[in-house]
Write an enzyme that holds these catalytic residues in place. Structure first.
Site, PDB file in Angstrom:
ATOM      1  N   LYS A   1     -20.142  21.883  43.257  1.00 44.05           N
ATOM      2  CA  LYS A   1     -19.021  20.931  43.137  1.00 44.05           C
ATOM      3  C   LYS A   1     -17.758  21.553  43.736  1.00 44.05           C
ATOM      4  O   LYS A   1     -17.719  22.772  43.997  1.00 44.05           O
ATOM      5  CB  LYS A   1     -18.803  20.578  41.664  1.00 44.05           C
ATOM      6  CG  LYS A   1     -18.406  21.761  40.789  1.00 44.05           C
ATOM      7  CD  LYS A   1     -18.437  21.395  39.300  1.00 44.05           C
ATOM      8  CE  LYS A   1     -18.131  22.590  38.434  1.00 44.05           C
ATOM      9  NZ  LYS A   1     -18.305  22.307  37.000  1.00 44.05           N
TER      10      LYS A   1
ATOM     11  N   TYR B   1      11.692  37.649  49.523  1.00 49.44           N
ATOM     12  CA  TYR B   1      12.566  36.706  48.815  1.00 49.44           C
ATOM     13  C   TYR B   1      13.012  37.267  47.472  1.00 49.44           C
ATOM     14  O   TYR B   1      12.206  37.838  46.727  1.00 49.44           O
ATOM     15  CB  TYR B   1      11.817  35.400  48.541  1.00 49.44           C
ATOM     16  CG  TYR B   1      11.683  34.490  49.741  1.00 49.44           C
ATOM     17  CD1 TYR B   1      12.807  33.936  50.350  1.00 49.44           C
ATOM     18  CD2 TYR B   1      10.431  34.169  50.238  1.00 49.44           C
ATOM     19  CE1 TYR B   1      12.670  33.080  51.442  1.00 49.44           C
ATOM     20  CE2 TYR B   1      10.283  33.313  51.317  1.00 49.44           C
ATOM     21  CZ  TYR B   1      11.411  32.773  51.922  1.00 49.44           C
ATOM     22  OH  TYR B   1      11.271  31.929  52.990  1.00 49.44           O
TER      23      TYR B   1
HETATM   24  C1  LIG Z   1     -19.127  23.408  36.519  1.00 50.19           C
HETATM   25  C2  LIG Z   1     -20.264  23.268  35.602  1.00 50.19           C
HETATM   26  C3  LIG Z   1     -21.260  24.257  35.527  1.00 50.19           C
HETATM   27  C4  LIG Z   1     -21.139  25.597  36.230  1.00 50.19           C
HETATM   28  O1  LIG Z   1     -20.298  26.433  35.444  1.00 50.19           O
HETATM   29  P1  LIG Z   1     -20.077  27.978  35.814  1.00 50.19           P
HETATM   30  O2  LIG Z   1     -19.254  28.503  34.703  1.00 50.19           O
HETATM   31  O3  LIG Z   1     -19.320  27.990  37.109  1.00 50.19           O
HETATM   32  O4  LIG Z   1     -21.407  28.585  35.932  1.00 50.19           O
HETATM   33  C5  LIG Z   1     -22.367  24.011  34.741  1.00 50.19           C
HETATM   34  N1  LIG Z   1     -22.488  22.849  34.039  1.00 50.19           N
HETATM   35  C6  LIG Z   1     -21.532  21.901  34.056  1.00 50.19           C
HETATM   36  C7  LIG Z   1     -21.712  20.666  33.250  1.00 50.19           C
HETATM   37  C8  LIG Z   1     -20.392  22.076  34.821  1.00 50.19           C
HETATM   38  O5  LIG Z   1     -19.454  21.126  34.825  1.00 50.19           O
END
Ligand SMILES: *Cc1c(COP(=O)(O)O)cnc(C)c1O
Length: 355
Positions: free
Chosen positions: A33, A252
């Site tokens: 994702k 800065y």
């Molecule tokens: C994003 C997500 C994962 C992966 O989580 P990590 O901590 O990056 O391994 C797994 N299950 C769900 C439902 C998620 O939303």
């Protein structure tokens, strides 16, 4: 061309995916994702062509992968938002999370080209999405009775698996097991910390995310996590050098004053690239393979590093902002965030892939 770049090591990605499989002896959905946590979902999915499947947050992210020719299962972790999405979910042979009562009805009423696989989500204690434990069996029965459903996987998400001393994960397991008693379906609980630190969790399917990209989800060193290989190197070069006497301000707001005569390297990387502006002087960085520190404020397109002790550092010298020498977790901590967010915030930096 500006030398700022993110180099993505696809061999490391494959190594980390296989580690998740070895640790669990389960089928694993590679979580890609948010454009594979900023690593590029298409290239990452293509590199993982032997993966059991992928997980994204929502339909459009999955369609990008299908358009690129990815044929494995793809799960929508956030499910569908309106019932009209179900036709596309069926057409593109996607799997969807089901987390709310209205979705059961929508699935039942839909006219679909084929039945779909549903991951029935339970709220075992995170209190974000999913059916309450006492609603879970009824929801399963509704899906199980629907001709539009081909298969059901029982899913829940862990809220505190990265904190191995906390009782929460065990409590979630007890809640999940009690609610799914007697339901004859595969299960999926484990995210990265669940995979790395909680072997007692059931796992027909696991869902590794951050560990694929070579980052540990834990604050402390942890044995299996130590075997992960960082996938991304955020790199650039020195584009300016100056010799400053003691007492001179850098950047800065004059937030850094040279304590003694200092050689300063200016690096083509800034917060517009996603490098966090929050970090203080002293945050580690590697120049010519040697560790040194960032000095002064990070600006939009540039930042300054101390190269006083790195004699060979000069125009064009390589700089690693994070990668194998300086872990993204260390920079995340310096910026009061997590590596997930650093990766997702990357922009403007071209990505290059090593097979
Ligand atoms: C994003 C997500 C994962 C992966 O989580 P990590 O901590 O990056 O391994 C797994 N299950 C769900 C439902 C998620 O939303």
């Amino acid at each position: 061309m500006r030398p700022a770049q993110a180099v993505i090591n696809l061999a490391a990605l494959k190594h980390n995916y296989l580690l998740a499989k070895q640790l669990t002896q389960a089928k694993a959905l590679a979580v890609v994702k948010a454009d594979a946590y900023g690593h590029g979902s298409i290239r990452c999915a293509q590199a993982l062509h032997e993966a059991d499947g992928f997980a994204v947050a929502f339909l459009e992210e999955a369609l990008v992968l299908r358009a690129a020719g990815v044929t494995q299962p793809i799960l929508l972790l956030e499910g569908f938002f309106v019932k009209d999405e179900l036709a596309l979910i069926a057409e593109y042979d996607l799997w969807t999370a089901v987390h709310s009562a209205w979705q059961l009805e929508a699935i039942n009423q839909a006219q679909l080209s084929r039945p779909i696989q549903c991951w029935l989500k339970m709220d075992s204690g995170m209190h974000r999405m999913g059916f309450a434990p006492e609603e879970y069996k009824k929801a399963w029965q509704a899906l199980n009775a629907s001709p539009n459903v081909s298969n059901i996987v029982l899913m829940t998400h862990l809220s505190q698996a990265d904190e191995v001393e906390q009782p929460r994960t065990k409590e979630q397991l007890i809640t999940f097991n009690a609610a799914r008693a007697g339901l004859n379906s595969a299960v999926s609980m484990r995210n990265s910390p669940g995979i790395l630190a909680w072997p007692e969790l059931p796992s027909d399917w696991v869902r590794p995310g951050i560990m694929l990209y070579g980052c540990s989800p834990f604050e402390e060193p942890q044995a299996p996590a130590n075997a992960l290989i960082p996938v991304m190197t955020l790199a650039s070069q020195i584009i300016g050098v100056r010799e400053l006497a003691a007492g001179e301000p850098v950047g800065y707001g004059a937030r850094y004053i040279t304590p003694s005569s200092t050689r300063v390297g200016i690096v083509a990387m800034g917060y517009a690239d996603g490098y966090p502006r929050q970090v203080d002087s002293g945050t580690p960085v590697a120049v010519c393979g040697q560790l040194t520190k960032i000095i002064g404020r990070v600006s939009m397109d540039m930042l300054a590093v101390d190269i006083t002790t790195i004699a060979e550092a000069t125009l064009g010298s390589p700089v690693e902002l994070w990668g194998k020498q300086v872990s993204a977790e260390v920079i995340a901590r310096a910026a009061n965030t997590i590596s997930y967010q650093l990766f997702c915030n990357l922009k403007r930096v071209p990505r290059y892939y090593l097979e």
